[in-house]
Write a protein that holds these residues in place. Sequence first.
Motif, PDB file in Angstrom:
ATOM      1  N   PRO A 145      99.128  54.375  45.209  1.00  0.00           N
ATOM      2  CA  PRO A 145      99.636  53.080  45.659  1.00  0.00           C
ATOM      3  C   PRO A 145      98.574  52.076  45.099  1.00  0.00           C
ATOM      4  O   PRO A 145      97.247  52.302  44.747  1.00  0.00           O
ATOM      5  N   ASN A 146      98.660  50.668  45.268  1.00  0.00           N
ATOM      6  CA  ASN A 146      98.046  49.424  44.938  1.00  0.00           C
ATOM      7  C   ASN A 146      97.201  49.504  46.016  1.00  0.00           C
ATOM      8  O   ASN A 146      97.456  49.494  47.177  1.00  0.00           O
ATOM      9  N   ALA A 147      95.784  49.336  45.638  1.00  0.00           N
ATOM     10  CA  ALA A 147      94.683  49.046  46.742  1.00  0.00           C
ATOM     11  C   ALA A 147      94.995  47.711  47.246  1.00  0.00           C
ATOM     12  O   ALA A 147      95.813  46.664  46.753  1.00  0.00           O
TER      13      ALA A 147
ATOM     14  N   GLU B 146      94.416  43.823  48.530  1.00  0.00           N
ATOM     15  CA  GLU B 146      93.906  42.617  47.665  1.00  0.00           C
ATOM     16  C   GLU B 146      92.424  42.432  47.669  1.00  0.00           C
ATOM     17  O   GLU B 146      91.556  42.823  48.786  1.00  0.00           O
TER      18      GLU B 146
ATOM     19  N   ASP C  29      88.951  47.523  44.866  1.00  0.00           N
ATOM     20  CA  ASP C  29      88.983  48.153  43.868  1.00  0.00           C
ATOM     21  C   ASP C  29      90.231  49.227  43.700  1.00  0.00           C
ATOM     22  O   ASP C  29      90.597  49.894  44.869  1.00  0.00           O
ATOM     23  N   PRO C  30      90.675  49.531  42.478  1.00  0.00           N
ATOM     24  CA  PRO C  30      91.835  50.376  42.279  1.00  0.00           C
ATOM     25  C   PRO C  30      91.370  51.794  42.747  1.00  0.00           C
ATOM     26  O   PRO C  30      90.105  52.131  43.026  1.00  0.00           O
ATOM     27  N   TYR C  31      92.267  52.474  43.514  1.00  0.00           N
ATOM     28  CA  TYR C  31      91.908  53.834  44.350  1.00  0.00           C
ATOM     29  C   TYR C  31      91.445  54.983  43.125  1.00  0.00           C
ATOM     30  O   TYR C  31      90.905  55.901  43.448  1.00  0.00           O
TER      31      TYR C  31
ATOM     32  N   HIS D 165      86.682  55.462  47.089  1.00  0.00           N
ATOM     33  CA  HIS D 165      86.899  54.165  47.820  1.00  0.00           C
ATOM     34  C   HIS D 165      85.600  53.827  48.712  1.00  0.00           C
ATOM     35  O   HIS D 165      85.002  54.828  48.865  1.00  0.00           O
TER      36      HIS D 165
ATOM     37  N   GLN E 186     101.114  53.353  53.558  1.00  0.00           N
ATOM     38  CA  GLN E 186     101.137  54.633  52.959  1.00  0.00           C
ATOM     39  C   GLN E 186     101.551  55.593  53.876  1.00  0.00           C
ATOM     40  O   GLN E 186     101.223  55.423  55.056  1.00  0.00           O
TER      41      GLN E 186
END
Length: 448
Positions: free
Chosen positions: A210-212, A214, A217-219, A235, A306
């Motif tokens: 999924p998107n991290a 706001e 950083d991206p997962y 993370h 999630q």
Amino acid sequence: MGTESQVLGVLLVIIICLVPCSSSQSQLHRKTLKSTSTSYAVIFDAGSTGSRLHVFHFNRTLDLIPIGQDLEFLDKVKPGLSAYAKNPEKAAESLIPLLGEAEGVVPKRVRHKTPLRLGATAGLRLLEGNASELILQAVRDMFKERSTLKLEAVAVIDGTQEGSYLWVAINYLLSNLAKEYWETVGVVDLGGGSVQMAYTVSEETAAKAPNAPEAEDPYITKMYLKGTKYFVYVHSYLHYGKEASRAKILNITRDSDNPCILAGFNGSYVYGDVEYKASAMPSGSSFSECRDTVLKALNVNATCPQKNCTFGGIWNGGGGPGQQNLYLATSFYYLATEAGIADIKKPSGKVRIVDFKIAAELACKTTLEEANSFFPLIQENVLQYVCMDLVYQYTLLVDGFGLDPWQEVTVVKKLEYKDYLVEATWPLGTAIEAVSSLPKFERLLYFV
């Protein structure tokens, strides 16, 4: 006959002259190759409690090779750069002794092409306004003025980088790079201001990540190591490092007594220039009540968009084989060894997560006066937090990260590599990246 003898004599002299000359040239050529086929890397770890210097030396295949009697040169100074929030020049000056040592370790002939990097972690991330950038600029100016090393970066590294570099470092030392993703180990790094988890997942899991939230950083970080593609879940949880977590836990009870503080202590705790009340309850510390307070500090009941989350509503990466073999670094190692969970004489050791709970239950039953006899290896000035720290680390692993209390994990400070002991820290990962990008080396590590 006399003329032939004279000619032969001249030829013999020429041959005698040429053989050693040729040999000398060959030796010089080999020496030149040897000196130019290795490289150094100088890395500063500007942490929340102090600044550490790491100097590494690599051969052409990016294996570590000795610097004197060890495989790395280490030194440190205290306090950290963040302690100089109001005096950036003083922050830069604190690194001058370490820089002098680095210049002394790296041979003069290769200093101009030796990468120099400084990575600041949670301590500077937590500073308000432009304080961190003013400090970093002062450090850049000092490096440029005083050093002949090749300055590459002076920056706050984000938690994703910190976790990724540590994952690379530990798997490099364990000779896991280029293996299948399920043959690598996962890492959890508990620093002073933040905690990071990193482990590999399958390409299928990475594609469905999924998107991290706001500003996070991206997962998933994709990287290539020794020709092998890895998808690493990473993370970083800011404010949940060892020292930062105390502030979080004390903030739950605010002006009231805290069930995590040992009986006999009535005082305060300062973190990030904020003072928190740190006083024991009349009945003393309590494992169950402290655990409830820690659960609130971790925000384990936050809304989870999630299917699988850790704490604070963060996706947990889905678990899997890359997380089955975990190495717990930094403050996990220090508390485990100082509390008697692991052998302090060993650079790493296997423990069960439940061992933190057993030690916590003992600690929370003691008073401050008694604590020194039960935990003689813990410094007296932080003994009042022994119940809190042990409960926090146990709860973080079990309730925060969802790990099995009976899972065996490795607490680690150093790992054996080619008959040497090398520190298991993120600077080795960034050193590998820095050196592998030099033209004469293969690109062992790069991010996509």
